[in-house]
Design an enzyme around this catalytic site. Structure first.
Site, PDB file in Angstrom:
ATOM      1  NE  ARG A  60      -2.274   0.998   3.487  1.00  0.00           N
ATOM      2  CZ  ARG A  60      -2.727   0.651   4.684  1.00  0.00           C
ATOM      3  NH1 ARG A  60      -3.888   0.072   4.805  1.00  0.00           N
ATOM      4  NH2 ARG A  60      -2.017   0.884   5.765  1.00  0.00           N
ATOM      5  CG  HIS A 197      16.431 -18.917   8.349  1.00  0.00           C
ATOM      6  ND1 HIS A 197      15.450 -18.534   9.230  1.00  0.00           N
ATOM      7  CD2 HIS A 197      17.596 -18.856   9.022  1.00  0.00           C
ATOM      8  CE1 HIS A 197      16.003 -18.243  10.386  1.00  0.00           C
ATOM      9  NE2 HIS A 197      17.309 -18.426  10.295  1.00  0.00           N
ATOM     10  CE  LYS A 201      21.506 -20.625   9.652  1.00  0.00           C
ATOM     11  NZ  LYS A 201      22.236 -19.505   9.050  1.00  0.00           N
ATOM     12  CD  GLU A 235      18.061 -15.445  18.662  1.00  0.00           C
ATOM     13  OE1 GLU A 235      17.933 -14.740  17.669  1.00  0.00           O
ATOM     14  OE2 GLU A 235      17.115 -15.790  19.385  1.00  0.00           O
ATOM     15  CG  ASP A 254      11.064 -16.984  17.717  1.00  0.00           C
ATOM     16  OD1 ASP A 254      10.522 -16.906  16.595  1.00  0.00           O
ATOM     17  OD2 ASP A 254      12.103 -16.364  18.008  1.00  0.00           O
ATOM     18  CG  HIS A 259      15.004 -22.654  13.841  1.00  0.00           C
ATOM     19  ND1 HIS A 259      14.507 -22.687  12.570  1.00  0.00           N
ATOM     20  CD2 HIS A 259      14.992 -21.356  14.216  1.00  0.00           C
ATOM     21  CE1 HIS A 259      14.206 -21.450  12.197  1.00  0.00           C
ATOM     22  NE2 HIS A 259      14.489 -20.628  13.177  1.00  0.00           N
ATOM     23  CE  LYS A 357      14.464 -13.493  20.826  1.00  0.00           C
ATOM     24  NZ  LYS A 357      15.336 -13.453  19.651  1.00  0.00           N
TER      25      LYS A 357
END
Lengths: 506, 300
Positions: A60, A197, A201, A235, A254, A259, A357
């Site tokens: 938009r 993703h 790898k 992370e 998440d 994963h 995290k």
């Protein structure tokens, strides 16, 4: 139809996608700019896109084709992996179009149909188009509905229409099934590409290569020799600007559901009959089906929330102080869980998954930790510093493999044994040839090659495993606080020491 | 750089190892040994291309330069290990006097254990590379017909001397062209009745592409010569009309197909390092090169 110029023996010729185009929804998102657009350019630069490839942006915005081309240009300049080349850019930019409109406006989809039909004529895309939904999952229903009613989702004979969606694939089993149903009503299952993703790898694909191409490892890859398996994805960053997405989702949904379970499946699966998508998937699904949760979830799991602290020399906020997070949020930013795989190969071997995290550093690895040798013919003092042998797939960063074993310490009068490591670095043997996961995955979408994409069965199995844990956790209130920049809450250590194990420091 | 004068193959090997050790990384992940056999004219470019290719394929590069002209028989070496140059190791060896005929004895101690050996002749190459003293050690033998004084005749020598494991850069230069042409056939195009390949006079890639296309598509090929650069066009005659890939400037090609507007394809000529990298990606015999070579017409 066989291509007379593609000899199977001819391995110099790259796999180039056939004539096609891609329609990108959500062109202003981070992912689109940092990953998708640069990956498309990198593919073009490597000569892997068809000559008439077309990229259509849909948003938009009051943009003309050139404005969108400029956005792509800037994204490519900033984030592409391969050097910028004017000739490649010219080739790519000729096929860039933009459709301005609201995601809910039927007229915009009519316009999109026109543009797509025009590209088939002007660029020779031959009716082959992939729709990349780089948009929040909440918007999927409206976009899918319009793709259906406008006829965009329908492929002509001999041509294809595909849809690409990104995780999260739901937030529990029920919502995942709903999403699958929704997508399934518009696109047949073979045309749905779910991007995880991680599976693109090189190092993840290398797990299968190392396990099934070598003679050395498979004989010891079982409960006779393996003590435990530790899969870690740490992370160092916090949630950044993703408060809206992350709060209420948490680390387990998440990362663990997709994963980490995929990594577990690749590490634990039996040898597939062949590397065809169906055979690999069959083995992965068998492992996922064989997984069971501990009886007492509380004792065999750990959850945490990062508290304020110092990370790598920089003061950082706690999760509850992040902008957009309610001060009484119970969302976990650290999750650890023991799983068991009920089959002959793995009975009794705990698989520990953990992710978090604001941990010590950014690292993802799969560590297969072996039992200690049954007898050590050395003085007990000589082997004091000897730990368990370990075989570690380093997924990122610093991709490679580490083997840990005992070796004699030089220059000691008596024999003394200490842990040493042997390293294989991807970067050393195959330097800078490693393409981004997104390049590989986008090319596979255009080629229609599905092995690296999780099917909805796998997604649902993941939720089946995790749902009881998430339910249990939701009754427990506030997760343990842990100091940013360390390795997470103390409860994770209790959880493994119950089984007589210790976490590796990754 | 370390210079060793009047030295031996073993001493060069020891010098590389000690330099590695001094840098604190005595073990390496080298994947192959590249033997470059060259005169002074080609050695520098070929070695640099090897160093650049070592970014993708970490390797030990041993450049052997026979210098039979002098009286003294001796070996002089220049050694470079790691550093800004890239991850590889480089030894440039000048084989003076009688030693020029015994390059083999110098190369043997420098081959990395249990990893592939590749021989590369950037300039003049032996008629039967696999029978050469150095070529015998290599599972992959790379020549460059374009560097010969008569490249077209050189291609015939490559054909008659071919054994599995040989490749020529004239073939590697064709890969992007072949990829574009193959992508044309990913759609139904119907039978091709005639082919015209146009390119620079005395460019060996031109007849090689013609031979490959002719045998793959089973139809006659007309070869036209012009001023280049390199290959300039391929035209395929089909029932629906001509399919053409034209590249007048050596950079960007235009693909025209019947019923489809023209499209642009980036098709740059590549440098030696890129060609060498491609060659080193697969080290098994290149059967497609062999059959293209076999379908070359005999020289009149």
């Amino acid at each position: 139809m066989t291509n007379p110029l593609r000899d199977p023996l001819d391995r110099r010729l790259p796999r180039v996608a056939g004539p096609c185009g891609m329609v990108l929804f959500g062109v202003t998102g981070d992912l689109a700019r940092k990953k998708v657009m640069p990956a498309i350019y990198d593919l073009a630069n490597r000569g892997l896109l068809p000559p008439g490839f077309a990229l259509v942006g849909f948003a938009r915005r009051d943009w003309a084709d050139e404005d969108f081309a400029q956005i792509v240009h800037d994204a490519v300049r900033e984030h592409s992996r391969t050097p910028f080349n004017e000739d490649t850019w010219r080739q790519l930019s000729e096929g860039i179009r933009f459709v301005a409109g609201d995601l809910a406006d039927p007229a915009a989809y009519a316009e999109l149909s026109k543009v797509v039909a025009d590209l088939d004529l002007s660029r020779g895309t031959n009716g082959n188009h992939a729709f990349y939904l780089s948009i929040p999952p909440g918007l999927f229903p409206v976009v899918l509905e319009h793709l259906k009613t406008s006829g965009l989702a329908t492929s002509a004979p001999g041509a294809w229409r595909r849809v690409v969606i990104e995780k999260p694939f739901g937030h529990d089993l029920e919502s995942a099934q709903e999403l699958n149903k929704l997508v399934g009503e518009v696109f047949p299952s073979g045309s749905v590409f779910r991007i995880d993703h991680y599976l693109g790898k090189e190092t993840v694909q290398n797990i299968l290569a190392v396990r099934f191409a070598n003679a050395m490892y498979e004989p010891i890859w079982n409960s006779n020799y393996v003590d435990n398996v530790q899969i870690t994805m740490a992370e160092d960053i916090g949630i950044g600007g993703r408060a809206g997405y992350y709060d209420g989702i948490g680390a387990a949904r998440d990362v663990m559901q997709n994963h980490l379970l995929q990594l577990l499946a690749l590490t634990a699966m039996e040898e597939p009959l062949s590397f065809s998508p169906d055979d690999v998937r069959a083995e992965k699904e068998k492992v996922l089906r064989a997984i069971h949760l501990p009886q007492d979830i509380d004792r065999h799991s750990a959850r945490g929330q990062y508290a304020a602290g110092w990370q790598g020399g920089i003061p950082v906020k706690g999760y509850l102080e992040e902008e957009g997070i309610s001060p009484d949020s119970t969302t976990e930013t650290f999750a650890a869980l023991r799983l068991d795989v009920d089959n002959r190969r793995w009975a009794g071997v705990p698989f520990y998954l953990r992710t978090g995290k604001r941990l010590g550093r950014r690292v993802t690895e799969v560590a297969v930790v072996f039992k200690r040798a049954p007898h050590l013919p050395f003085a007990s003092t000589a082997v004091e510093e000897l730990g368990n042998n370990a075989f570690v797939f380093r997924i990122q960063p610093d991709e490679g493999i580490t083997v840990r074993f005992g070796s004699k310490v030089p220059n000691t009068s008596s024999i003394e044994v200490r842990d040493v490591t042997m390293d294989f670095q991807y970067g050393e043997s195959f330097v800078d040839s490693s393409p981004e996961a997104y390049e590989r995955l986008i090319l596979d979408v255009l080629l229609g090659d599905p092995p690296l994409f999780p099917r909805h069965e796998e997604v649902e199995l993941g939720w089946r495993i995790l749902d009881p844990v998430l339910d249990r956790w939701s009754e427990q209130g506030q997760p343990d606080q842990y100091v940013s920049g360390g390795w997470g809450p103390h409860s994770q250590y209790d959880m493994v020491s119950l089984d007589g194990c210790v976490w590796r420091r990754p | 750089m370390i210079r060793l004068e009047d030295t031996s193959g073993g001493a060069v090997s020891a010098a590389i190892a000690s330099e590695r050790h001094r840098m604190g990384s005595p073990t390496t992940g080298m994947v192959l040994t590249l033997l470059v056999i060259s005169d002074e004219e080609f050695q520098s470019d070929a070695t640099s291309a090897g160093v650049a290719a070592a970014r993708q394929h970490p390797m030990r590069i041993v450049t052997l330069i026979p210098r039979p002209e002098g009286k003294a028989t001796r070996l002089d070496a220049e050694i470079m290990v790691g550093g800004d140059e890239g991850p590889g190791e480089v030894a440039v060896l000048r084989l003076r006097g009688e030693l020029a005929g015994h390059a083999n004895s110098v190369a043997v101690p420098l081959l990395l254990p249990d990893t592939p050996v590749v021989a590369f002749w950037p300039g003049a190459a032996p008629a039967i590379p696999s029978d050469d003293l150095i070529g015998r050690h290599a599972q992959r033998r790379i020549t460059d017909a374009a560097a010969a004084t008569d490249p077209i005749a050189e291609l015939q020598i490559r054909r008659s001397g071919y054994l599995p494991g040989d490749t020529d850069l004239a073939w590697a230069r064709l890969t992007p062209w072949r990829a574009v042409l193959a992508s044309v056939f990913d759609q139904e195009v119907g039978p091709v009745s005639a082919i015209t390949v146009t390119g620079e006079d005395s460019n060996p890639s031109v007849p090689l592409l013609a031979a490959w296309l002719g045998s793959a598509l089973g139809c006659p090929v007309d070869v036209q010569l012009d001023a280049g650069p390199g290959l300039t066009s391929v035209v395929l005659t089909t029932d629906a009309g001509p399919i053409a890939v034209t590249r007048p400037d050596g950079r960007t090609a235009t693909l025209s197909r019947p019923g489809v507007p023209d499209s642009t394809v980036a098709l740059q000529r590549r440098d030696l390092a890129a060609l060498l990298s491609e060659e080193l990606r697969r080290l098994d015999p290149d059967d497609c090169y062999a059959s293209a070579l076999a379908s070359l017409p005999e020289l009149a």
